[in-house]
Design a protein around this motif. Structure first.
Motif, PDB file in Angstrom:
ATOM      1  N   ASN A  65       0.813  -1.211   0.000  1.00  0.00           N
ATOM      2  CA  ASN A  65       0.000   0.000   0.000  1.00  0.00           C
ATOM      3  C   ASN A  65       0.851   1.267   0.000  1.00  0.00           C
ATOM      4  O   ASN A  65       0.527   2.251  -0.677  1.00  0.00           O
ATOM      5  N   ALA A  66       1.932   1.263   0.785  1.00  0.00           N
ATOM      6  CA  ALA A  66       2.780   2.465   0.860  1.00  0.00           C
ATOM      7  C   ALA A  66       3.414   2.762  -0.493  1.00  0.00           C
ATOM      8  O   ALA A  66       3.476   3.927  -0.917  1.00  0.00           O
ATOM      9  N   TYR A  67       3.865   1.728  -1.184  1.00  0.00           N
ATOM     10  CA  TYR A  67       4.491   1.942  -2.488  1.00  0.00           C
ATOM     11  C   TYR A  67       3.451   2.291  -3.547  1.00  0.00           C
ATOM     12  O   TYR A  67       3.729   3.094  -4.451  1.00  0.00           O
ATOM     13  N   ARG A  68       2.269   1.698  -3.450  1.00  0.00           N
ATOM     14  CA  ARG A  68       1.198   2.096  -4.372  1.00  0.00           C
ATOM     15  C   ARG A  68       0.844   3.556  -4.167  1.00  0.00           C
ATOM     16  O   ARG A  68       0.564   4.283  -5.129  1.00  0.00           O
ATOM     17  N   TYR A  69       0.846   3.981  -2.923  1.00  0.00           N
ATOM     18  CA  TYR A  69       0.533   5.371  -2.612  1.00  0.00           C
ATOM     19  C   TYR A  69       1.584   6.314  -3.191  1.00  0.00           C
ATOM     20  O   TYR A  69       1.254   7.356  -3.767  1.00  0.00           O
ATOM     21  N   ILE A  70       2.850   5.939  -3.061  1.00  0.00           N
ATOM     22  CA  ILE A  70       3.930   6.796  -3.556  1.00  0.00           C
ATOM     23  C   ILE A  70       3.917   6.865  -5.078  1.00  0.00           C
ATOM     24  O   ILE A  70       4.084   7.933  -5.673  1.00  0.00           O
ATOM     25  N   VAL A 262       4.618   5.032   5.000  1.00  0.00           N
ATOM     26  CA  VAL A 262       4.964   5.938   3.903  1.00  0.00           C
ATOM     27  C   VAL A 262       6.361   6.506   4.115  1.00  0.00           C
ATOM     28  O   VAL A 262       7.164   6.601   3.166  1.00  0.00           O
ATOM     29  N   LYS A 263       6.662   6.888   5.337  1.00  0.00           N
ATOM     30  CA  LYS A 263       8.000   7.407   5.620  1.00  0.00           C
ATOM     31  C   LYS A 263       9.066   6.354   5.324  1.00  0.00           C
ATOM     32  O   LYS A 263      10.106   6.653   4.725  1.00  0.00           O
ATOM     33  N   MET A 264       8.811   5.132   5.740  1.00  0.00           N
ATOM     34  CA  MET A 264       9.787   4.075   5.498  1.00  0.00           C
ATOM     35  C   MET A 264       9.930   3.801   4.002  1.00  0.00           C
ATOM     36  O   MET A 264      11.041   3.577   3.489  1.00  0.00           O
ATOM     37  N   ALA A 265       8.819   3.811   3.285  1.00  0.00           N
ATOM     38  CA  ALA A 265       8.875   3.559   1.841  1.00  0.00           C
ATOM     39  C   ALA A 265       9.618   4.680   1.115  1.00  0.00           C
ATOM     40  O   ALA A 265      10.361   4.421   0.157  1.00  0.00           O
ATOM     41  N   THR A 266       9.428   5.916   1.556  1.00  0.00           N
ATOM     42  CA  THR A 266      10.155   7.028   0.928  1.00  0.00           C
ATOM     43  C   THR A 266      11.652   6.896   1.146  1.00  0.00           C
ATOM     44  O   THR A 266      12.456   7.203   0.265  1.00  0.00           O
ATOM     45  N   ILE A 267      12.050   6.446   2.324  1.00  0.00           N
ATOM     46  CA  ILE A 267      13.480   6.229   2.589  1.00  0.00           C
ATOM     47  C   ILE A 267      14.030   5.164   1.645  1.00  0.00           C
ATOM     48  O   ILE A 267      15.132   5.310   1.090  1.00  0.00           O
ATOM     49  N   VAL A 268      13.265   4.093   1.443  1.00  0.00           N
ATOM     50  CA  VAL A 268      13.711   3.021   0.547  1.00  0.00           C
ATOM     51  C   VAL A 268      13.837   3.527  -0.879  1.00  0.00           C
ATOM     52  O   VAL A 268      14.842   3.284  -1.563  1.00  0.00           O
ATOM     53  N   VAL A 269      12.829   4.256  -1.353  1.00  0.00           N
ATOM     54  CA  VAL A 269      12.842   4.767  -2.727  1.00  0.00           C
ATOM     55  C   VAL A 269      14.016   5.712  -2.943  1.00  0.00           C
ATOM     56  O   VAL A 269      14.662   5.702  -3.998  1.00  0.00           O
ATOM     57  N   ALA A 270      14.332   6.539  -1.948  1.00  0.00           N
ATOM     58  CA  ALA A 270      15.407   7.520  -2.092  1.00  0.00           C
ATOM     59  C   ALA A 270      16.790   6.902  -1.918  1.00  0.00           C
ATOM     60  O   ALA A 270      17.777   7.488  -2.348  1.00  0.00           O
TER      61      ALA A 270
END
Length: 296
Positions: A65-70, A262-270
């Motif tokens: 869900n977090a990655y779908r959201y991003i 979401v915060k954790m997913a943003t860290i992974v993406v970056a």
């Protein structure tokens, strides 16, 4: 005590010391990698598991869900394209300027070399500050341009000094032999010096690439067009939106996942793009950093 007994005693002591070092370094490595596992695991966790667990390593039920959201908007792909463009272009430009500057300052026959080195080191301690730099960018017409993320930080003094120190340790006989064969300064630099300096060049390139990839403050200051934002700025906006704060980018999903995921997913993406590049430069990294900084 016989010589053989002393040898056995030293051998046992050495094995005990090595075992202790392996255990200590293993524990340190485990402590270092645990936060990364926590971030990655939390980004795939469900809202219920995040609420029930204070320190999550491996989620029992995976959720995207977090990655779908991003990635629910094309804006994220535009931002990734901007970051990749700035990182590649900025790294090439900075390495070109840094290599020319470092090689010139490594020449012992350069007039005023010490004074130029002093001025460069001076910029590491004192700089004009945010407002004067903004005025310079504004007067040069770089506002709201991707060049504003590259030109003001074209050369990093620390990186240039490491590269200069590496060039200083190269044998002078190479340049003398090349001059005898009729090579000019540019020919010596691009045909001889750079090919044998790949460890240092790869190391400094990684430094510059990480800096450009993590560009945030300069984008906030110099870019008003949201379409030119790098990924770091956009991910910050996604985190703000997931926190429940109003944001005019209404193209994201209406019901955001938990703020933590979401915060954790943003860290992974970056972080993942840099982690993917690092293994290819790892064999040069340690050697280049040590030769450039210790022997200077």
């Amino acid at each position: 005590m016989t010589k053989k007994q002393r040898k056995n005693r030293v051998s046992v002591g050495s094995r005990v010391f090595d075992t202790f070092n392996y255990i200590l370094l293993g524990l340190i490595g485990l402590i270092t990698i645990l936060p990364f596992i926590h971030v990655l695991g939390s980004s795939f966790a469900t809202s219920a598991e995040i609420a029930d667990t204070t320190f999550l390593l491996f989620p029992t039920e995976f959720s995207l869900n977090a990655y779908r959201y991003i990635f629910s908007t094309d804006t994220i792909f535009k931002a990734l394209g901007v970051s990749i463009t700035v990182t590649i272009g900025g790294t090439l430009w900075s390495m070109f300027l840094s290599t020319l500057t470092a090689y010139g300052l490594s020449r012992r026959d350069l007039i005023g070399r010490r004074h130029i080195n002093f001025l460069i080191v001076f910029t590491m301690l004192f700089n004009g500050g945010m407002i004067p730099t903004f005025l310079v960018v504004q007067q040069t017409g770089l506002l709201d341009s991707l060049l504003a993320l590259i030109v003001p930080v074209s050369i990093n003094a620390f990186n240039m000094i490491i590269l200069r120190s590496f060039f200083l340790n190269l044998p002078q006989g190479l340049e003398e032999s090349a001059k005898i064969d009729g090579a000019n300064d540019f020919g010596i630099l691009f045909r001889i010096v750079i090919p044998i300096s790949l460890p240092a060049i790869a190391t400094i390139s990684l430094f510059y690439a990480v800096t450009y990839w993590n560009t945030y403050m300069h984008a906030i200051l110099y870019l008003s067009d949201a379409g030119k934002w790098p990924v770091q700025v956009l991910l910050r906006q996604i985190v703000v939106l997931a926190s429940g704060i109003s944001y005019d980018g209404s193209s994201f999903t209406d019901v955001p996942p938990p703020e933590v995921t979401v915060k954790m997913a943003t860290i992974v993406v970056a972080t993942v793009p840099v982690l993917l590049v690092y293994p290819f430069l790892q064999k040069y990294f340690t050697k280049g950093a040590l030769l450039g900084s210790v022997k200077g």
